[in-house]
Scaffold this motif. Sequence first.
Motif, PDB file in Angstrom:
ATOM      1  N   LYS A 166      47.264  25.283 -73.781  1.00 47.70           N
ATOM      2  CA  LYS A 166      47.380  23.821 -73.589  1.00 47.70           C
ATOM      3  C   LYS A 166      47.968  23.171 -74.827  1.00 47.70           C
ATOM      4  CE  LYS A 166      44.005  20.561 -73.522  1.00 47.70           C
ATOM      5  NZ  LYS A 166      42.669  20.115 -73.062  1.00 47.70           N
ATOM      6  N   HIS A 168      48.627  19.891 -77.064  1.00 44.15           N
ATOM      7  CA  HIS A 168      48.450  18.491 -77.436  1.00 44.15           C
ATOM      8  C   HIS A 168      49.723  18.149 -78.211  1.00 44.15           C
ATOM      9  CE1 HIS A 168      44.076  19.405 -76.919  1.00 44.15           C
ATOM     10  NE2 HIS A 168      44.038  18.157 -76.498  1.00 44.15           N
ATOM     11  N   ASP A 203      48.167  17.832 -72.689  1.00 48.65           N
ATOM     12  CA  ASP A 203      47.381  16.638 -73.032  1.00 48.65           C
ATOM     13  C   ASP A 203      48.249  15.829 -73.980  1.00 48.65           C
ATOM     14  OD1 ASP A 203      45.602  14.720 -73.921  1.00 48.65           O
ATOM     15  OD2 ASP A 203      43.964  16.122 -74.273  1.00 48.65           O
ATOM     16  N   GLU A 229      46.322  15.999 -68.474  1.00 47.37           N
ATOM     17  CA  GLU A 229      45.143  15.158 -68.651  1.00 47.37           C
ATOM     18  C   GLU A 229      45.449  13.918 -69.490  1.00 47.37           C
ATOM     19  OE1 GLU A 229      42.546  17.325 -72.042  1.00 47.37           O
ATOM     20  OE2 GLU A 229      43.063  18.614 -70.368  1.00 47.37           O
ATOM     21  N   GLU A 230      44.859  12.831 -69.121  1.00 47.03           N
ATOM     22  CA  GLU A 230      44.775  11.582 -69.882  1.00 47.03           C
ATOM     23  C   GLU A 230      46.091  11.069 -70.476  1.00 47.03           C
ATOM     24  OE1 GLU A 230      41.631  11.699 -72.807  1.00 47.03           O
ATOM     25  OE2 GLU A 230      41.609   9.519 -72.974  1.00 47.03           O
ATOM     26  N   GLU A 255      38.237  11.895 -69.064  1.00 44.68           N
ATOM     27  CA  GLU A 255      37.680  12.623 -70.200  1.00 44.68           C
ATOM     28  C   GLU A 255      36.840  11.717 -71.103  1.00 44.68           C
ATOM     29  OE1 GLU A 255      40.037  15.654 -72.180  1.00 44.68           O
ATOM     30  OE2 GLU A 255      39.770  14.571 -74.066  1.00 44.68           O
ATOM     31  N   ARG A 277      36.676  15.987 -65.026  1.00 40.30           N
ATOM     32  CA  ARG A 277      36.658  16.295 -66.453  1.00 40.30           C
ATOM     33  C   ARG A 277      35.412  15.708 -67.099  1.00 40.30           C
ATOM     34  NH1 ARG A 277      38.991  19.822 -69.880  1.00 40.30           N
ATOM     35  NH2 ARG A 277      39.911  18.992 -71.777  1.00 40.30           N
ATOM     36  N   HIS A 306      35.450  19.589 -71.011  1.00 40.68           N
ATOM     37  CA  HIS A 306      36.197  19.123 -72.183  1.00 40.68           C
ATOM     38  C   HIS A 306      35.548  19.616 -73.476  1.00 40.68           C
ATOM     39  CE1 HIS A 306      36.834  15.637 -75.199  1.00 40.68           C
ATOM     40  NE2 HIS A 306      37.786  16.524 -75.356  1.00 40.68           N
TER      41      HIS A 306
END
Length: 382
Positions: A166, A168, A203, A229-230, A255, A277, A306
């Motif tokens: 994943k 970021h 993310d 996500e988010e 999250e 989440r 998370h």
Amino acid sequence: MKIIDVTVRTFRYVSKVGRDSEGHGHPAPPHEARQSLLTVATDEGVEGYSFGGLPQSVLEGLVKPLLLDQDPFYRERIWQALKERQRLNLGTLSDKILALVDCALWDLAGRALDQPVYKLLGAYRDCVPAYASTMCGDDLDGGLNTPEAYAEFALWCLERGYPAFKLHTWQPPIPGAPDARRDVAACAAVREAVGPDVPLMLDPYHYYGREASLYLGRELEKLGFLWMEEPMDEHSMSSYVWLADQLDLPICGPETVEGKMHARAEWITAGAADIVRGGVGDLGGITPLIKVAHLAEAFGMSMEVHGGGAVNLHVLCAMGMPGKYYERGLLHPFVDYEAPKPWLAEIEDPMDENGYVHVSQNPGLGWEISFDYVADNLIAVY
Ligand code: MG
């Protein structure tokens, strides 16, 4: 059994992770940092522990009066009572503090019964596949400073055994961030490097608008990503309904939004996310996190937990169908993630060469705490 004392010990250690002006962690030269240990003590000599701080005023004004003389096995009642106190103490009694107390009580129960917490919860498995979760992007040479750097690091993670990866990506104050096109370039570089079969997730920056989020989602669909996500402020649930309606790519959330299991129930029924989440710190402890796992299961949905650490791992090992992966990180080419914390005998989430993280069989949450280290580096006790 009765609770006779609740104390906080704050101690120093040397950290190699620093915070930028927006609070994101990056590799940094060794510097002094602080950790706190919450201890719940009982009249039978059994104690429970969790790691994290709370102000002395909150401990003495809210937490301690509520816990003293209580049976520590009444975790649900204590958690409900703390939750009710939040209404008039919103600025001070955070969900993180509820989590701290709840985790110490679960740890205490496990130590008292000589069983690991995941077995008290109802064990399902002893190990969980991990995904490599990177730190946010940076501008460090040899760090996570280009799409190609992410691709190289993804290959290193696969070599180490991680079955999934994943990203970021870049966030302010990194120059040029946020930039959805650059995020896509990093995702595309990773996909090209690892091939079509490795599960990948993104993310990104958390405050993109609807159009940028839709653009990201459509590009990730082309790249065969597992979830995003988010990408937007989670307070706007209707923005997530709007986004999820238009994408085949699963959206994983919420999250960070407040509201514990209630917020997750609203998101599920609104169709704002495809994968549920939440983590121990977001929800306020093991007690609410397991409720959300059951909620997701009842709706036939996946739930991805998370954050890492022993506590989330115990919950994952007590979850059946919903939670596929353990989030291991945050990782970075400059950070030695395998080194144990100096106050613990062992790393909390040992991973084998096939990418499985194994839960501790020690009683409670499994921590073998070096109380000598805590004492030798003590800053404050209350
Ligand atoms: Mg996240």
